[in-house]
Design an enzyme around this catalytic site. Structure first.
Site, PDB file in Angstrom:
ATOM      1  N   GLU A 162       0.999  -1.452   0.095  1.00 33.49           N
ATOM      2  CA  GLU A 162      -0.207  -0.204   0.023  1.00 33.49           C
ATOM      3  C   GLU A 162       0.661   1.495   0.067  1.00 33.49           C
ATOM      4  O   GLU A 162       0.340   2.046   0.830  1.00 33.49           O
ATOM      5  CB  GLU A 162      -0.961   0.435   1.154  1.00 33.49           C
ATOM      6  CG  GLU A 162      -1.564  -1.146   1.034  1.00 33.49           C
ATOM      7  CD  GLU A 162      -3.384  -0.725   2.161  1.00 33.49           C
ATOM      8  OE1 GLU A 162      -2.943   0.062   3.333  1.00 33.49           O
ATOM      9  OE2 GLU A 162      -3.895  -1.657   2.181  1.00 33.49           O
ATOM     10  N   GLU A 357      -5.660  -8.733   1.288  1.00 30.96           N
ATOM     11  CA  GLU A 357      -6.571  -7.790   2.531  1.00 30.96           C
ATOM     12  C   GLU A 357      -8.630  -7.859   1.776  1.00 30.96           C
ATOM     13  O   GLU A 357      -8.786  -7.575   0.948  1.00 30.96           O
ATOM     14  CB  GLU A 357      -5.905  -7.019   2.961  1.00 30.96           C
ATOM     15  CG  GLU A 357      -4.492  -7.023   3.156  1.00 30.96           C
ATOM     16  CD  GLU A 357      -4.100  -5.590   4.339  1.00 30.96           C
ATOM     17  OE1 GLU A 357      -4.876  -4.801   4.801  1.00 30.96           O
ATOM     18  OE2 GLU A 357      -2.618  -5.903   4.523  1.00 30.96           O
TER      19      GLU A 357
HETATM   20  C1  NOJ Z   1      -3.638  -2.016   5.891  1.00 28.85           C
HETATM   21  C2  NOJ Z   1      -3.037  -2.579   5.719  1.00 28.85           C
HETATM   22  O1  NOJ Z   1      -1.871  -2.784   5.137  1.00 28.85           O
HETATM   23  C3  NOJ Z   1      -3.028  -2.910   7.478  1.00 28.85           C
HETATM   24  O2  NOJ Z   1      -1.534  -2.874   7.914  1.00 28.85           O
HETATM   25  C4  NOJ Z   1      -4.057  -2.453   8.090  1.00 28.85           C
HETATM   26  O3  NOJ Z   1      -4.272  -3.108   9.478  1.00 28.85           O
HETATM   27  C5  NOJ Z   1      -5.416  -3.047   7.298  1.00 28.85           C
HETATM   28  N1  NOJ Z   1      -5.356  -2.000   6.271  1.00 28.85           N
HETATM   29  C6  NOJ Z   1      -6.656  -2.621   8.407  1.00 28.85           C
HETATM   30  O4  NOJ Z   1      -6.114  -1.085   8.529  1.00 28.85           O
END
Ligand code: NOJ
Length: 451
Positions: A162, A357
């Site tokens: 990200e 994710e």
């Molecule tokens: C994005 C991130 O990669 C992760 O580290 C985070 O905890 C989750 N989304 C939830 O916000």
């Protein structure tokens, strides 16, 4: 209902180093340590010094992952645990990851490693972090050390997680580390250096093991059609997603990262801006083109609805329903974001997708009998997975889905108070672990899908 053969499909979960490991004394400092020290940065005043103590409990935690029945175990490596501030290798830190990989394989799972999940060494930040092109040399050193130790045991690598957040938020003084305020061109430099770091890593990892996969994780907020005649809106909404806005907001969007990676060039409109072409040196784009990620790794959580107004214009539809709300303001349960997100991205880039994710944040209660009935998270999971199936039916090539996260953990600027896990962590009682209902729901889904 038609049954889809998901025997080859890869179910998984994700965690990241800073969010779970703890063992602060076993590594040098990272930018999130610095960030947590500043009053007001973390809403509940917690930090990652102990986190959920995964560093010491990983064997027990892997048993839990095994019991869940996942194929892929995604985790990240802490750069300052492997490379010390003086540039030498921290053998103990490296051995930890080597043992972790062995253990994952022994437990019948496949390790998926994210090389960079936000915890940049503080020493490198002092030199400007990703804004300084010299970071490429440091990243190459780090990746060479990892590859030498872990390849070929590790077959699936992700270079970055990200950039929309660690550059888009972190480098324009919003709520995440390093919280510095960069001008437009400096941010563009940082974004470009991330792509170059990815490309060098790709070359190193493929040289050491030509059969490995090397990918890159992007995230985005999905434009969703609202109301009737949804099909008519799809083209326009996909254009909205890939169109570069004319502000620093751009570094929070998708195409300035994903177009060069998957199509080999920056969006035309972006390139035309003053100063951008000077950032790109001879050979840069060739290297990026030679390093196209194997998978389209997508972190998909939510979306924004659009509708046609009376004048026939497409406008944002702001209303949210109660059932869409979660425990985080930015995260609305909008499962269609999986369907449209995968569809738009697949149509543009034609690469196989892994949803690296997706997860729900809810306020959980640990009952006296040590159960957690997280009905909403179970529902979240089912609804989003239903959309994954729908995509597969429509021949969108999705190869895997990783739930975020296996455990409750340190949710960055929100601290420990926001929970995403399938397993509850009791922060008040020695970090004891308790499987939530959603753990068993996911377990059943995996079992059924692969039988
Ligand atoms: C994005 C991130 O990669 C992760 O580290 C985070 O905890 C989750 N989304 C939830 O916000």
């Amino acid at each position: 209902c038609e049954r889809i053969n998901m025997n080859q499909f890869r179910f998984g979960t994700g965690i990241s180093s800073y969010q779970v490991e703890g063992d602060r004394s076993g590594r040098d400092s990272c930018i999130w340590d610095d960030f947590c020290l500043v009053k007001g940065n973390i809403k509940d005043k917690t930090d990652g010094n102990v986190a959920i103590d995964f560093y010491h409990r990983y064997k027990e935690d892997l048993q839990c992952a095994k019991e869940l029945g996942i194929q892929d175990f995604r985790f990240s490596i802490s750069w300052p645990r492997v490379i010390k501030d003086d540039g030498s290798v921290n053998e103990e830190g490296l051995d930890f990851y080597s043992d972790l990989v062995d253990e994952i394989i022994k437990d019948g799972m496949n390790p998926v490693i994210t090389i960079f999940h936000w915890d940049l060494p503080s020493v490198l930040m002092k030199k400007g972090g990703f804004t300084n092109r010299s970071i490429i040399t440091d990243f190459i050193h780090y990746v060479e050390v990892l590859s030498k130790k872990l390849s070929p045991r590790v077959k699936d690598w992700i270079t970055f997680n990200e950039p929309q957040c660690f550059i888009g938020i972190g480098y324009q003084k919003r709520g995440q580390a390093p919280k510095i305020d960069c001008d437009y061109i400096t941010m563009a430099k940082a974004a470009h250096n991330v792509l170059l770091c990815h490309s060098h890593a790709y070359q190193i990892l493929k040289k050491d093991n030509p059969n490995c996969t090397v990918s890159f994780v992007n995230t985005f907020n999905v434009p969703l059609p609202y109301g009737r005649k949804k099909e008519n809106m799809e083209k326009e909404l996909s254009d909205i997603l890939f169109t570069v806005p004319n502000t620093k907001e751009e570094f929070y969007t998708l195409s300035i990262y994903s177009d060069p990676l998957y199509l080999g060039s920056y969006p035309e409109k972006y390139l035309k801006k003053t100063g951008i072409s000077e950032i790109i040196e001879d050979g840069d784009m060739d290297l990026i083109r030679k390093s196209k990620p194997d998978y389209l790794c997508l972190n998909i959580y939510t979306g924004t609805y659009y509708r046609n107004n009376k004048e026939g214009k497409t406008v944002i539809y702001e209303k949210k329903t109660e059932s869409e709300k979660t425990d985080l303001p930015w995260l609305l349960r909008r499962e269609k974001s999986i369907y449209y997100g995968c569809k738009y991205l697949y149509n543009r880039y034609k690469a196989p997708i892994i949803i690296t994710e997706n997860g729900g944040c809810y306020h959980d209660r640990l009952l006296k009998d040590k159960t957690v009935h997280d009905k909403e998270r179970c529902q979240y999971l089912r609804k989003y997975l239903h959309e994954v199936k729908q995509c597969i039916k429509e021949e969108i090539d999705i190869r895997g889905y990783y739930y975020w996260s296996l455990f409750d953990n340190f949710e960055w600027e929100w601290g420990e108070s926001k929970r995403f896990g399938l397993v509850y962590i009791d922060y008040k009682d020695h970090l004891k672990r308790y499987k939530k209902d959603s753990f068993f729901a996911y377990q059943r889904i995996i079992k059924k899908s692969r039988s």
